[in-house]
Design a protein around this motif. Sequence first.
Motif, PDB file in Angstrom:
ATOM      1  N   ALA A 119      53.083 -60.889  52.147  1.00  0.00           N
ATOM      2  CA  ALA A 119      54.360 -60.507  51.546  1.00  0.00           C
ATOM      3  C   ALA A 119      54.501 -59.024  51.846  1.00  0.00           C
ATOM      4  O   ALA A 119      54.253 -58.166  51.045  1.00  0.00           O
ATOM      5  CB  ALA A 119      54.337 -60.768  50.045  1.00  0.00           C
ATOM      6  N   THR A 140      58.726 -54.213  44.533  1.00  0.00           N
ATOM      7  CA  THR A 140      60.127 -54.579  44.363  1.00  0.00           C
ATOM      8  C   THR A 140      60.989 -53.559  45.090  1.00  0.00           C
ATOM      9  O   THR A 140      60.653 -52.378  45.156  1.00  0.00           O
ATOM     10  CB  THR A 140      60.542 -54.635  42.876  1.00  0.00           C
ATOM     11  OG1 THR A 140      60.392 -53.347  42.307  1.00  0.00           O
ATOM     12  CG2 THR A 140      59.710 -55.631  42.104  1.00  0.00           C
ATOM     13  N   ILE A 168      64.690 -57.579  45.932  1.00  0.00           N
ATOM     14  CA  ILE A 168      63.676 -58.486  46.465  1.00  0.00           C
ATOM     15  C   ILE A 168      62.339 -58.095  45.852  1.00  0.00           C
ATOM     16  O   ILE A 168      62.094 -56.920  45.574  1.00  0.00           O
ATOM     17  CB  ILE A 168      63.617 -58.431  48.012  1.00  0.00           C
ATOM     18  CG1 ILE A 168      62.677 -59.515  48.553  1.00  0.00           C
ATOM     19  CG2 ILE A 168      63.219 -57.055  48.501  1.00  0.00           C
ATOM     20  CD1 ILE A 168      62.774 -59.710  50.050  1.00  0.00           C
ATOM     21  N   HIS A 169      61.513 -59.082  45.574  1.00  0.00           N
ATOM     22  CA  HIS A 169      60.175 -58.796  45.046  1.00  0.00           C
ATOM     23  C   HIS A 169      59.136 -59.533  45.889  1.00  0.00           C
ATOM     24  O   HIS A 169      59.430 -60.571  46.485  1.00  0.00           O
ATOM     25  CB  HIS A 169      60.048 -59.226  43.579  1.00  0.00           C
ATOM     26  CG  HIS A 169      60.050 -60.724  43.414  1.00  0.00           C
ATOM     27  ND1 HIS A 169      61.211 -61.443  43.234  1.00  0.00           N
ATOM     28  CD2 HIS A 169      59.043 -61.623  43.420  1.00  0.00           C
ATOM     29  CE1 HIS A 169      60.917 -62.729  43.128  1.00  0.00           C
ATOM     30  NE2 HIS A 169      59.605 -62.868  43.242  1.00  0.00           N
ATOM     31  N   MET A 170      57.963 -58.951  45.947  1.00  0.00           N
ATOM     32  CA  MET A 170      56.840 -59.554  46.654  1.00  0.00           C
ATOM     33  C   MET A 170      55.592 -59.376  45.790  1.00  0.00           C
ATOM     34  O   MET A 170      55.347 -58.283  45.289  1.00  0.00           O
ATOM     35  CB  MET A 170      56.658 -58.899  48.014  1.00  0.00           C
ATOM     36  CG  MET A 170      57.778 -59.245  48.972  1.00  0.00           C
ATOM     37  SD  MET A 170      57.938 -58.081  50.318  1.00  0.00           S
ATOM     38  CE  MET A 170      58.991 -56.865  49.572  1.00  0.00           C
ATOM     39  N   ASN A 201      50.774 -65.780  47.736  1.00  0.00           N
ATOM     40  CA  ASN A 201      51.778 -64.769  48.021  1.00  0.00           C
ATOM     41  C   ASN A 201      53.118 -65.338  47.589  1.00  0.00           C
ATOM     42  O   ASN A 201      53.424 -66.493  47.882  1.00  0.00           O
ATOM     43  CB  ASN A 201      51.839 -64.433  49.513  1.00  0.00           C
ATOM     44  CG  ASN A 201      50.693 -63.567  49.952  1.00  0.00           C
ATOM     45  OD1 ASN A 201      50.132 -62.826  49.167  1.00  0.00           O
ATOM     46  ND2 ASN A 201      50.336 -63.670  51.221  1.00  0.00           N
ATOM     47  N   SER A 202      53.903 -64.545  46.897  1.00  0.00           N
ATOM     48  CA  SER A 202      55.202 -64.987  46.417  1.00  0.00           C
ATOM     49  C   SER A 202      56.249 -63.953  46.788  1.00  0.00           C
ATOM     50  O   SER A 202      56.011 -62.753  46.696  1.00  0.00           O
ATOM     51  CB  SER A 202      55.155 -65.170  44.895  1.00  0.00           C
ATOM     52  OG  SER A 202      56.419 -65.561  44.403  1.00  0.00           O
ATOM     53  N   ALA A 203      57.408 -64.422  47.204  1.00  0.00           N
ATOM     54  CA  ALA A 203      58.514 -63.524  47.533  1.00  0.00           C
ATOM     55  C   ALA A 203      59.810 -64.180  47.089  1.00  0.00           C
ATOM     56  O   ALA A 203      59.955 -65.398  47.094  1.00  0.00           O
ATOM     57  CB  ALA A 203      58.553 -63.239  49.036  1.00  0.00           C
ATOM     58  N   SER A 226      63.009 -68.269  45.846  1.00  0.00           N
ATOM     59  CA  SER A 226      61.631 -67.791  45.745  1.00  0.00           C
ATOM     60  C   SER A 226      60.713 -68.766  46.465  1.00  0.00           C
ATOM     61  O   SER A 226      60.930 -69.974  46.432  1.00  0.00           O
ATOM     62  CB  SER A 226      61.201 -67.672  44.289  1.00  0.00           C
ATOM     63  OG  SER A 226      61.874 -66.614  43.681  1.00  0.00           O
TER      64      SER A 226
END
Length: 184
Positions: free
Chosen positions: A55, A83, A91-93, A120-122, A129
């Motif tokens: 991410a 962020t 957007i956030h990672m 990993n999240s985005a 998401s």
Amino acid sequence: MKRSLFAALSLSLLLASTQTAHAASVGANFGFTHFVPKQGNGLSLIGLPNSNSLALFAPGLRVTMPIGPESQSAVYLDGGLSTMSASGNSIHMIALLVGYEYAFSTNPSAPYVTVGVGLNSAGGSGLNSVTDSVFGGGLGIRQRLANHHGSVRGEIHVDYELDSKNSANSLTAIGLKMGFDLDL
């Protein structure tokens, strides 16, 4: 379900390791990572700090708990949050990895090997998401600092991110990590 199981496993490993740990440590990673997708062009990233997160821009923070009196083995939690926001969009990672490290010697300077799994999240405004699984490992060398104040380390690390929606989008990250850990 996947997230709560991962969180429970992470917490269990960290709590179990504190039973015999001499000193926990906290540190950061920095380095160079080259991302190689199954399709398309690669991407290189220099990060300070760097979690080797797929991410892309998540900073790296590492908490390590030694296992046993010789401190050759350790469990670590390596993660980051980033962020970004512009013109009303954001957007956030998030990256979270639980790993195991084994040093081949108790000497102040020792080679080591690591293995780990994580997520990993985005996502962000107007974006779906996505959370993908990550697994990988590395080989490096660490140097303990005088009076057991911490250590510095360097490693070659390879991570594989498995795209949860399309395996053709999975990618490999090959990195050269440098880092430091301060004993608590």
